[in-house]
Design an enzyme around this catalytic site. Sequence first.
Site, mmCIF file in Angstrom:
data_model
loop_
_atom_site.group_PDB
_atom_site.id
_atom_site.type_symbol
_atom_site.label_atom_id
_atom_site.label_comp_id
_atom_site.label_asym_id
_atom_site.label_seq_id
_atom_site.Cartn_x
_atom_site.Cartn_y
_atom_site.Cartn_z
ATOM 1 N N GLY A 155 -3.724 -6.108 6.113
ATOM 2 C CA GLY A 155 -4.902 -5.367 6.551
ATOM 3 C C GLY A 155 -5.715 -6.081 7.605
ATOM 4 O O GLY A 155 -6.253 -5.451 8.517
ATOM 5 N N GLY A 215 0.717 -3.017 4.893
ATOM 6 C CA GLY A 215 0.852 -4.421 5.263
ATOM 7 C C GLY A 215 -0.470 -5.123 5.455
ATOM 8 O O GLY A 215 -1.489 -4.698 4.923
ATOM 9 N N ARG A 232 -12.940 -8.869 -0.928
ATOM 10 C CA ARG A 232 -12.099 -8.625 0.259
ATOM 11 C C ARG A 232 -11.578 -7.181 0.254
ATOM 12 O O ARG A 232 -11.078 -6.686 -0.746
ATOM 13 C CB ARG A 232 -10.945 -9.620 0.272
ATOM 14 C CG ARG A 232 -9.981 -9.453 1.462
ATOM 15 C CD ARG A 232 -8.822 -8.550 1.131
ATOM 16 N NE ARG A 232 -7.887 -8.403 2.233
ATOM 17 C CZ ARG A 232 -6.951 -7.464 2.282
ATOM 18 N NH1 ARG A 232 -6.814 -6.603 1.302
ATOM 19 N NH2 ARG A 232 -6.148 -7.380 3.316
ATOM 20 N N VAL A 233 -11.717 -6.514 1.391
ATOM 21 C CA VAL A 233 -11.163 -5.169 1.551
ATOM 22 C C VAL A 233 -10.295 -5.180 2.806
ATOM 23 O O VAL A 233 -10.686 -5.750 3.828
ATOM 24 C CB VAL A 233 -12.285 -4.108 1.691
ATOM 25 C CG1 VAL A 233 -11.702 -2.730 1.994
ATOM 26 C CG2 VAL A 233 -13.127 -4.058 0.417
ATOM 27 N N GLY A 234 -9.123 -4.578 2.726
ATOM 28 C CA GLY A 234 -8.218 -4.537 3.873
ATOM 29 C C GLY A 234 -8.367 -3.253 4.673
ATOM 30 O O GLY A 234 -9.390 -2.568 4.634
ATOM 31 N N THR A 284 0.856 -1.178 0.000
ATOM 32 C CA THR A 284 0.000 0.000 0.000
ATOM 33 C C THR A 284 0.884 1.216 0.000
ATOM 34 O O THR A 284 1.947 1.182 0.617
ATOM 35 C CB THR A 284 -0.822 0.057 1.313
ATOM 36 O OG1 THR A 284 -1.644 -1.088 1.375
ATOM 37 C CG2 THR A 284 -1.671 1.301 1.416
HETATM 38 N N1 ASP Z 1 -2.891 -2.994 3.489
HETATM 39 C C1 ASP Z 1 -3.253 -3.629 2.250
HETATM 40 C C2 ASP Z 1 -4.438 -4.471 2.439
HETATM 41 O O1 ASP Z 1 -4.517 -5.167 3.441
HETATM 42 C C3 ASP Z 1 -2.220 -4.425 1.594
HETATM 43 C C4 ASP Z 1 -0.804 -4.192 1.925
HETATM 44 O O2 ASP Z 1 -0.420 -3.087 2.302
HETATM 45 O O3 ASP Z 1 -0.023 -5.111 1.805
HETATM 46 O O4 ASP Z 1 -5.250 -4.513 1.545
#
Ligand code: ASP
Length: 299
Positions: A212, A210, A186-188, A158
């Site tokens: 989510g 990272g 799916r949403v983080g 992200t």
């Molecule tokens: N934070 C994002 C999510 O969980 C992905 C990521 O940063 O790795 O969708």
Amino acid sequence: MNGLKIAIATGPSGFVTVNSILEASKASGTSRLDWLELGLAAAEADETLHDVGVGGMPDALGRMSLDAAIMDGPTHRAGAVAGLLGFRSPIAVARRVMDCTPHVMLVGEGAKRFAEAQGFTDEGALLTDYSRERYEAFLRGEVDLEATGDQHIDGGDTVGAIVMDTDNQLACGTSTSGLAFKMPGRVGDSPIIGGGLYVEQGIGSAVCLGMGEQMMQVGMAMRTVMKLAQGLPPQAAAEAAMRDMIRLRPSCLGTTCLVIALNQAGDAGGARTKEHPDFHYWQATQSGVIKIEAPVMGD
Ligand code: ASP
């Protein structure tokens, strides 16, 4: 003229973002929200960045499903989109949600209709040659998502950014294609206010990069800003919030997570669960751009 005091942003896309913020802040008549939007949009438009926008990684159905959010300190307003299909700049759409509706978040079909009504162009699949090739490898079972436990093996980061102007006004934003080959729908944490980003004028701001599922279940960005509110400096606040997450969700140590924070004095800090080459952040001031490695809080 009100200029840029400091900007920080997460991961490899953070480099493009802070440099674009720095550049955008030189144009007269622009504000922190314009710089932030342009900085995140520059990362979204860069096809070599495999975590956000057009260069990102698709979901398990091969669709580029994008999430983004923006939040302004002085007005305490936010806008977000999630599961947006077909539009190359979800941060621009998120900003319109904030500026042009009384709402905070639009998802899926509704977000798409809104984006079209706002004049953005639906560009369909948005897959690049690289993401199509990786998706086909995923379908053939050649992508080992278990190898890292958190789908960062093939993109799935992200860009989260925080901006402070010379009037000490704060704003923050995020943009992501989410986890690579994620379950459709799916949403983080990234577009969730308080989860992946949060700002409170007079206190500070935090954004996350990272896994989510870990960070949204502890309200990581809000938690970090509340540590700032208790008077901790940003480095100590990020570390304290990360220690909370490790206590509440020990499984987070098997995943990569980073939180970065900026306080009202313009000082930055960050902490991460474990070592990962992409889990650093970038800081831009008028004296230049530097890369910062946040301390690892796991063993
Ligand atoms: N934070 C994002 C999510 O969980 C992905 C990521 O940063 O790795 O969708």
